[in-house]
Enzyme design. Structure first.
Site, PDB file in Angstrom:
ATOM      1  N   ASN A  12      61.727 -16.327  72.203  1.00  0.00           N
ATOM      2  CA  ASN A  12      62.219 -15.829  73.495  1.00  0.00           C
ATOM      3  C   ASN A  12      63.268 -14.767  73.198  1.00  0.00           C
ATOM      4  O   ASN A  12      64.386 -15.097  72.798  1.00  0.00           O
ATOM      5  CB  ASN A  12      62.817 -17.001  74.290  1.00  0.00           C
ATOM      6  CG  ASN A  12      63.450 -16.529  75.588  1.00  0.00           C
ATOM      7  OD1 ASN A  12      63.317 -15.377  75.976  1.00  0.00           O
ATOM      8  ND2 ASN A  12      64.160 -17.446  76.258  1.00  0.00           N
ATOM      9  N   LYS A  14      64.750 -12.861  75.209  1.00  0.00           N
ATOM     10  CA  LYS A  14      65.725 -12.692  76.297  1.00  0.00           C
ATOM     11  C   LYS A  14      65.877 -11.195  76.618  1.00  0.00           C
ATOM     12  O   LYS A  14      64.904 -10.446  76.477  1.00  0.00           O
ATOM     13  CB  LYS A  14      67.044 -13.375  75.939  1.00  0.00           C
ATOM     14  CG  LYS A  14      66.811 -14.845  75.525  1.00  0.00           C
ATOM     15  CD  LYS A  14      68.038 -15.676  75.426  1.00  0.00           C
ATOM     16  CE  LYS A  14      67.658 -17.094  75.036  1.00  0.00           C
ATOM     17  NZ  LYS A  14      68.796 -17.999  74.986  1.00  0.00           N
ATOM     18  N   HIS A 102      63.693 -21.253  82.740  1.00  0.00           N
ATOM     19  CA  HIS A 102      64.666 -21.244  81.644  1.00  0.00           C
ATOM     20  C   HIS A 102      66.055 -21.517  82.224  1.00  0.00           C
ATOM     21  O   HIS A 102      66.375 -21.078  83.332  1.00  0.00           O
ATOM     22  CB  HIS A 102      64.646 -19.889  80.920  1.00  0.00           C
ATOM     23  CG  HIS A 102      65.435 -19.917  79.650  1.00  0.00           C
ATOM     24  ND1 HIS A 102      66.809 -19.816  79.636  1.00  0.00           N
ATOM     25  CD2 HIS A 102      65.044 -20.075  78.366  1.00  0.00           C
ATOM     26  CE1 HIS A 102      67.235 -19.903  78.378  1.00  0.00           C
ATOM     27  NE2 HIS A 102      66.179 -20.071  77.586  1.00  0.00           N
ATOM     28  N   GLU A 104      68.821 -20.249  81.696  1.00  0.00           N
ATOM     29  CA  GLU A 104      69.583 -19.055  82.064  1.00  0.00           C
ATOM     30  C   GLU A 104      69.164 -18.562  83.452  1.00  0.00           C
ATOM     31  O   GLU A 104      69.972 -18.000  84.185  1.00  0.00           O
ATOM     32  CB  GLU A 104      69.411 -17.968  80.992  1.00  0.00           C
ATOM     33  CG  GLU A 104      70.245 -18.308  79.763  1.00  0.00           C
ATOM     34  CD  GLU A 104      69.688 -17.792  78.448  1.00  0.00           C
ATOM     35  OE1 GLU A 104      68.825 -16.906  78.451  1.00  0.00           O
ATOM     36  OE2 GLU A 104      70.136 -18.305  77.392  1.00  0.00           O
ATOM     37  N   GLU A 174      65.302 -27.997  76.378  1.00  0.00           N
ATOM     38  CA  GLU A 174      66.371 -27.128  75.889  1.00  0.00           C
ATOM     39  C   GLU A 174      67.698 -27.598  76.477  1.00  0.00           C
ATOM     40  O   GLU A 174      68.073 -27.183  77.591  1.00  0.00           O
ATOM     41  CB  GLU A 174      66.117 -25.677  76.322  1.00  0.00           C
ATOM     42  CG  GLU A 174      64.879 -25.052  75.733  1.00  0.00           C
ATOM     43  CD  GLU A 174      65.026 -23.532  75.609  1.00  0.00           C
ATOM     44  OE1 GLU A 174      64.919 -23.038  74.489  1.00  0.00           O
ATOM     45  OE2 GLU A 174      65.266 -22.864  76.625  1.00  0.00           O
ATOM     46  N   GLY A 180      72.386 -21.006  72.278  1.00  0.00           N
ATOM     47  CA  GLY A 180      73.272 -19.901  71.893  1.00  0.00           C
ATOM     48  C   GLY A 180      74.629 -20.358  71.403  1.00  0.00           C
ATOM     49  O   GLY A 180      75.554 -19.557  71.273  1.00  0.00           O
ATOM     50  N   SER A 220      69.452 -23.240  69.556  1.00  0.00           N
ATOM     51  CA  SER A 220      69.975 -22.949  68.213  1.00  0.00           C
ATOM     52  C   SER A 220      69.026 -23.385  67.098  1.00  0.00           C
ATOM     53  O   SER A 220      69.463 -23.937  66.087  1.00  0.00           O
ATOM     54  CB  SER A 220      71.362 -23.575  68.022  1.00  0.00           C
ATOM     55  OG  SER A 220      72.267 -23.049  68.968  1.00  0.00           O
ATOM     56  N   GLY A 241      65.551 -18.668  70.436  1.00  0.00           N
ATOM     57  CA  GLY A 241      66.204 -17.513  71.055  1.00  0.00           C
ATOM     58  C   GLY A 241      66.690 -16.558  69.978  1.00  0.00           C
ATOM     59  O   GLY A 241      65.912 -15.810  69.385  1.00  0.00           O
ATOM     60  N   GLY A 242      67.978 -16.600  69.690  1.00  0.00           N
ATOM     61  CA  GLY A 242      68.627 -15.649  68.776  1.00  0.00           C
ATOM     62  C   GLY A 242      67.869 -15.409  67.477  1.00  0.00           C
ATOM     63  O   GLY A 242      67.671 -14.259  67.069  1.00  0.00           O
TER      64      GLY A 242
HETATM   65  P1  13P Z   1      69.057 -19.914  71.018  1.00  0.00           P
HETATM   66  O1  13P Z   1      67.994 -20.179  69.989  1.00  0.00           O
HETATM   67  O2  13P Z   1      69.672 -18.540  70.874  1.00  0.00           O
HETATM   68  O3  13P Z   1      70.059 -21.029  71.083  1.00  0.00           O
HETATM   69  O4  13P Z   1      68.321 -19.859  72.435  1.00  0.00           O
HETATM   70  C1  13P Z   1      67.496 -20.926  72.795  1.00  0.00           C
HETATM   71  C2  13P Z   1      66.752 -20.541  74.006  1.00  0.00           C
HETATM   72  O5  13P Z   1      67.303 -20.441  75.080  1.00  0.00           O
HETATM   73  C3  13P Z   1      65.316 -20.260  73.884  1.00  0.00           C
HETATM   74  O6  13P Z   1      64.710 -20.148  75.123  1.00  0.00           O
END
Ligand code: 13P
Length: 261
Positions: A12, A14, A102, A104, A174, A180, A220, A241-242
């Site tokens: 993802n 983002k 999600h 967010e 999640e 994050g 993470s 994510g990251g």
């Molecule tokens: P991180 O891996 O950056 O913690 O993000 C997780 C996420 O929200 C994936 O959708």
């Protein structure tokens, strides 16, 4: 049970990468992965809407075994919804997986379980596969309400689906406190919640649906923790994510089986 569910590793991105940067990432990732990786694991990439067409073109023209995904969708098929994108538009771009609900979007855009439910149905109706996100926040976890929160999100988000549809649904667990933050659920915590999600789906939709639904962990996920998370019997994949923006890290996550004890 889990051997029937091919691991799904999803990146993802983002709100990162313009379409030039997206093409570069895809090409570098394709180079880093080999046939064995793609036989063992399904890899989906979820760039922003503005990069979908570019990534689709690279995947098609280079015949890459990577799967295209989106990060969001509008529940209505068309109409006066300025700035929105429909499921039909995504399907036309060969999108396979769409992330819905999600955290967010739940937090910053006020998405409710009802919205997530409509989006899930729109994705399925367009012939794509939803990745439905659920997860508790820190307050809910510390006060012992993690399971009830996730149960409530599942009930609302999956309401009215046919049992057979669950084979096309991915649930991403999640926990908000792990996104994050560098904090990860322990493999044991991830397994407990994944098993809980599967049991909830079993109660609501029956045993066949529970056996077929795929469950990802997200929050993470890094090369160092992916092998243990993916070793859990009810964890069928990870939503990254990251680390999905760092090609070497993401490739190592995809190759997790080489790092398992
Ligand atoms: P991180 O891996 O950056 O913690 O993000 C997780 C996420 O929200 C994936 O959708």
């Amino acid at each position: 049970m889990s051997h029937d569910r091919k691991p799904l590793i999803s990146g993802n991105w983002k709100m990162n990468c313009n379409h030039f940067e997206a093409i570069q990432i895809v090409q570098r990732l394709a180079y880093a992965l080999d046939k064995d990786d793609h036989e063992a694991v399904e890899v989906s990439l979820h760039p922003p809407f503005t990069s979908l067409r570019s990534v689709q073109t690279v995947i098609q023209s280079d015949r890459l075994p990577l799967v295209l995904g989106a990060q969001n969708v509008h529940p209505d098929p068309e109409g006066a919804f300025t700035g929105e994108i429909s499921a039909g538009m995504l399907a036309k771009l060969d999108v396979t997986y769409v992330i819905v609900g999600h955290s967010e979007r739940r937090v910053h855009s006020g998405e409710t379980d009802g919205d997530v439910n409509r989006k899930t149905k729109a994705v399925l109706a367009a012939g794509m596969l939803p990745i439905v996100c659920v997860g508790e926040d820190l307050d809910e976890r510390s006060s012992g309400r993690a399971e009830s929160r996730v149960a409530e999100q599942l009930a609302g988000s999956l309401d009215g689906l046919k049992a057979e549809a669950l084979a096309d649904v991915v649930v991403a667990y999640e926990p908000l406190w792990a996104i994050g933050t560098g904090e990860t659920a322990t493999p044991d915590d991830a397994q407990k919640m994944a098993a809980f999600v599967r049991a909830q789906i079993g109660e609501r939709f029956g045993g066949a649906a529970a056996a077929a639904v795929r469950i990802q962990y997200g929050g993470s996920v890094k090369p160092g923790n992916a092998p243990d998370l993916l070793a859990q019997p009810d964890v069928d994949g990870v939503l990254v994510g990251g680390a999905s923006l760092q090609v070497e890290d993401f490739a190592r996550i995809v190759k997790y089986r080489l790092y398992q004890a």
